[in-house]
Design a protein around this motif. Structure first.
Motif, PDB file in Angstrom:
ATOM      1  N   ILE A   1      45.148  49.849  34.921  1.00  0.00           N
ATOM      2  CA  ILE A   1      44.202  49.040  35.600  1.00  0.00           C
ATOM      3  C   ILE A   1      44.280  48.757  37.106  1.00  0.00           C
ATOM      4  N   ARG A   2      45.454  48.670  37.233  1.00  0.00           N
ATOM      5  CA  ARG A   2      46.272  47.784  38.811  1.00  0.00           C
ATOM      6  C   ARG A   2      45.520  49.231  39.432  1.00  0.00           C
ATOM      7  N   ARG A   3      46.597  50.257  39.265  1.00  0.00           N
ATOM      8  CA  ARG A   3      46.773  51.186  40.602  1.00  0.00           C
ATOM      9  C   ARG A   3      45.538  51.737  41.444  1.00  0.00           C
ATOM     10  N   PRO A   4      44.121  51.221  40.514  1.00  0.00           N
ATOM     11  CA  PRO A   4      42.635  51.585  41.522  1.00  0.00           C
ATOM     12  C   PRO A   4      42.469  50.557  42.626  1.00  0.00           C
ATOM     13  N   LEU A   5      42.870  49.214  41.616  1.00  0.00           N
ATOM     14  CA  LEU A   5      43.020  48.248  42.787  1.00  0.00           C
ATOM     15  C   LEU A   5      44.070  48.340  43.774  1.00  0.00           C
ATOM     16  N   LEU A   6      45.235  48.682  43.655  1.00  0.00           N
ATOM     17  CA  LEU A   6      46.287  48.995  44.139  1.00  0.00           C
ATOM     18  C   LEU A   6      45.994  49.573  45.822  1.00  0.00           C
ATOM     19  N   ASN A   7      45.218  51.125  45.405  1.00  0.00           N
ATOM     20  CA  ASN A   7      45.209  52.224  45.717  1.00  0.00           C
ATOM     21  C   ASN A   7      44.025  52.319  46.919  1.00  0.00           C
ATOM     22  N   GLN A   8      42.823  50.978  46.428  1.00  0.00           N
ATOM     23  CA  GLN A   8      41.808  51.072  47.386  1.00  0.00           C
ATOM     24  C   GLN A   8      41.920  50.987  48.442  1.00  0.00           C
ATOM     25  N   GLN A   9      40.782  52.125  49.388  1.00  0.00           N
ATOM     26  CA  GLN A   9      41.137  53.168  50.216  1.00  0.00           C
ATOM     27  C   GLN A   9      40.580  51.830  51.178  1.00  0.00           C
ATOM     28  N   PHE A  10      38.904  50.590  51.238  1.00  0.00           N
ATOM     29  CA  PHE A  10      38.884  50.626  52.488  1.00  0.00           C
ATOM     30  C   PHE A  10      39.542  48.173  52.548  1.00  0.00           C
ATOM     31  N   ARG A  11      40.382  48.408  52.620  1.00  0.00           N
ATOM     32  CA  ARG A  11      41.721  47.409  53.213  1.00  0.00           C
ATOM     33  C   ARG A  11      41.086  47.021  54.600  1.00  0.00           C
ATOM     34  N   SER A  12      39.897  47.151  54.991  1.00  0.00           N
ATOM     35  CA  SER A  12      39.846  46.366  56.340  1.00  0.00           C
ATOM     36  C   SER A  12      39.913  45.156  56.505  1.00  0.00           C
ATOM     37  N   ASN A  13      39.210  44.547  55.314  1.00  0.00           N
ATOM     38  CA  ASN A  13      38.276  43.145  55.401  1.00  0.00           C
ATOM     39  C   ASN A  13      39.888  42.118  54.718  1.00  0.00           C
ATOM     40  N   LEU A  14      39.818  41.663  53.704  1.00  0.00           N
ATOM     41  CA  LEU A  14      40.649  39.909  53.500  1.00  0.00           C
ATOM     42  C   LEU A  14      41.933  40.867  53.871  1.00  0.00           C
ATOM     43  N   ALA A  15      42.136  41.871  53.125  1.00  0.00           N
ATOM     44  CA  ALA A  15      44.186  42.575  53.230  1.00  0.00           C
ATOM     45  C   ALA A  15      44.310  43.277  54.665  1.00  0.00           C
ATOM     46  N   GLY A  16      43.232  43.306  55.400  1.00  0.00           N
ATOM     47  CA  GLY A  16      42.970  43.833  56.714  1.00  0.00           C
ATOM     48  C   GLY A  16      44.510  43.766  57.608  1.00  0.00           C
ATOM     49  N   THR A  17      44.526  42.342  58.081  1.00  0.00           N
ATOM     50  CA  THR A  17      45.623  42.192  59.497  1.00  0.00           C
ATOM     51  C   THR A  17      47.067  42.455  58.358  1.00  0.00           C
ATOM     52  N   LEU A  18      46.510  42.077  56.935  1.00  0.00           N
ATOM     53  CA  LEU A  18      48.379  41.880  56.325  1.00  0.00           C
ATOM     54  C   LEU A  18      48.216  43.057  55.494  1.00  0.00           C
ATOM     55  N   GLU A  19      47.771  44.189  55.743  1.00  0.00           N
ATOM     56  CA  GLU A  19      47.933  45.541  55.395  1.00  0.00           C
ATOM     57  C   GLU A  19      48.536  46.302  56.873  1.00  0.00           C
ATOM     58  N   GLU A  20      47.704  45.984  57.642  1.00  0.00           N
ATOM     59  CA  GLU A  20      48.531  46.934  58.807  1.00  0.00           C
ATOM     60  C   GLU A  20      50.184  46.078  59.370  1.00  0.00           C
ATOM     61  N   ALA A  21      50.388  44.955  58.986  1.00  0.00           N
ATOM     62  CA  ALA A  21      51.717  44.319  59.015  1.00  0.00           C
ATOM     63  C   ALA A  21      52.598  44.249  58.818  1.00  0.00           C
ATOM     64  N   GLY A  22      52.136  45.717  56.626  1.00  0.00           N
ATOM     65  CA  GLY A  22      53.027  45.846  55.965  1.00  0.00           C
ATOM     66  C   GLY A  22      54.039  44.722  55.579  1.00  0.00           C
ATOM     67  N   ILE A  23      54.184  43.838  55.168  1.00  0.00           N
ATOM     68  CA  ILE A  23      54.716  42.707  54.737  1.00  0.00           C
ATOM     69  C   ILE A  23      55.565  43.243  53.417  1.00  0.00           C
ATOM     70  N   SER A  24      56.886  43.257  53.455  1.00  0.00           N
ATOM     71  CA  SER A  24      57.138  43.497  52.245  1.00  0.00           C
ATOM     72  C   SER A  24      57.434  42.577  51.222  1.00  0.00           C
ATOM     73  N   GLY A  25      57.116  42.818  50.166  1.00  0.00           N
ATOM     74  CA  GLY A  25      57.268  41.840  48.540  1.00  0.00           C
ATOM     75  C   GLY A  25      55.699  41.935  48.220  1.00  0.00           C
ATOM     76  N   LEU A  26      54.322  42.265  48.958  1.00  0.00           N
ATOM     77  CA  LEU A  26      52.921  41.622  49.151  1.00  0.00           C
ATOM     78  C   LEU A  26      52.393  42.844  48.570  1.00  0.00           C
ATOM     79  N   LEU A  27      51.819  41.979  47.267  1.00  0.00           N
ATOM     80  CA  LEU A  27      50.719  43.370  46.292  1.00  0.00           C
ATOM     81  C   LEU A  27      49.546  42.711  46.614  1.00  0.00           C
ATOM     82  N   MET A  28      48.380  43.582  47.400  1.00  0.00           N
ATOM     83  CA  MET A  28      47.338  43.345  47.967  1.00  0.00           C
ATOM     84  C   MET A  28      45.790  44.370  46.356  1.00  0.00           C
ATOM     85  N   LEU A  29      45.284  43.392  46.101  1.00  0.00           N
ATOM     86  CA  LEU A  29      44.986  44.495  44.393  1.00  0.00           C
ATOM     87  C   LEU A  29      43.642  43.819  45.384  1.00  0.00           C
TER      88      LEU A  29
END
Length: 194
Positions: A112-140
Motif C-alpha cells: 500500500i505504501r510503496r507507490p506513495l513513497l516512490n512518487q516520482q513527482f516531489r517538487s510540490n509539498l515535499a519539494g524543498t524537504l526532499e532536496e534537504a534529505g532529512i534523516s528519518g523524514l518519510l513523505m508519501l
C-alpha cells in the motif's frame, strides 16, 4: 491476475505504458504502482474500467464523500464535458483512509505504501524537504495536474509524528507560483512537526 492492455486503450499524458509498446501485459500491483508513482493515465483508466465508474461512485456515496469527490470520466477523455473533481478535505480524508488500511492489514502495508513513497513527482509539498534529505523524514504523496491545475496531497511522518496536507491550485497564472506556495506549505508543516 494479469491484464492485457490493447493499443487502442493506451492514452497520452503522464505515464510509461504509452512509451513501452512491447509490454502489453501488466499485473494489478504494477498498474496500481504506475497509477500512483508516475500518474500513468493508461494504468488509471484500466483500474477505473476494472472497478467501473458506477461502483466507484457508489463507494463514494457509501462513504459520504460525494460532496468532496466527483469521478465522472476516465483520464484524458476530453470528448465529454464531465470533470473529475476533489476538494482538499476529501483528498486528506482519502489519504487518512489509505494509511489506516496500511495499519489494519500489516501483510499489505508495504504494498500500500510503496507507490506513495516512490512518487516520482516531489517538487510540490515535499519539494524543498526532499532536496534537504532529512534523516528519518518519510513523505508519501500523490500529485495530479492538468492545464492550469496542480494538486498534491501528502502525509509526513517524522519522529513519531504524522501530518497530512493537501494543496490544490487552479488557474494560478504561473506554475512556478503554485509550486513555490506548495513548497512553503510543506516547509511550514515540517517546521511545526519539529
Amino acid at each position: 491476475t494479469d491484464f492485457q492492455i490493447p493499443s487502442e486503450k493506451v492514452v497520452a499524458g503522464a505515464g510509461i505504458i504509452q512509451i513501452l509498446p512491447q509490454k502489453r501485459i501488466w499485473t494489478l500491483e504494477e498498474l496500481l504502482h504506475l497509477m500512483i508513482a508516475v500518474s500513468d493515465n493508461t494504468a488509471t483508466n484500466q483500474l477505473i474500467e476494472l472497478a467501473t465508474i458506477a461502483k466507484l461512485q457508489s463507494w463514494l456515496r457509501e462513504n459520504n464523500w460525494e460532496d468532496g469527490i466527483q469521478l465522472e470520466r476516465q483520464m484524458m477523455d476530453f470528448t465529454t464535458v464531465k470533470q473529475n473533481k476533489i476538494s482538499a478535505k476529501a483528498a486528506v480524508t482519502i489519504f487518512q483512509k489509505i494509511m489506516m488500511l496500511s495499519e489494519a492489514y500489516p501483510d499489505l502495508k508495504e504494498t500500500i505504501r510503496r507507490p506513495l513513497l516512490n512518487q516520482q513527482f516531489r517538487s510540490n509539498l515535499a519539494g524543498t524537504l526532499e532536496e534537504a534529505g532529512i534523516s528519518g523524514l518519510l513523505m508519501l504523496n500523490k500529485t495530479g495536474e492538468l492545464k492550469n491545475i496542480q494538486h498534491d496531497v501528502a502525509v509526513f511522518e517524522y519522529k513519531g509524528k504524522t501530518r497530512f496536507a493537501a494543496a490544490l491550485t487552479n488557474n494560478t497564472g504561473l506554475e512556478a507560483n503554485a509550486t513555490a506556495w506548495m513548497q512553503t506549505v510543506g516547509k511550514q508543516l515540517f517546521s511545526e512537526m519539529t
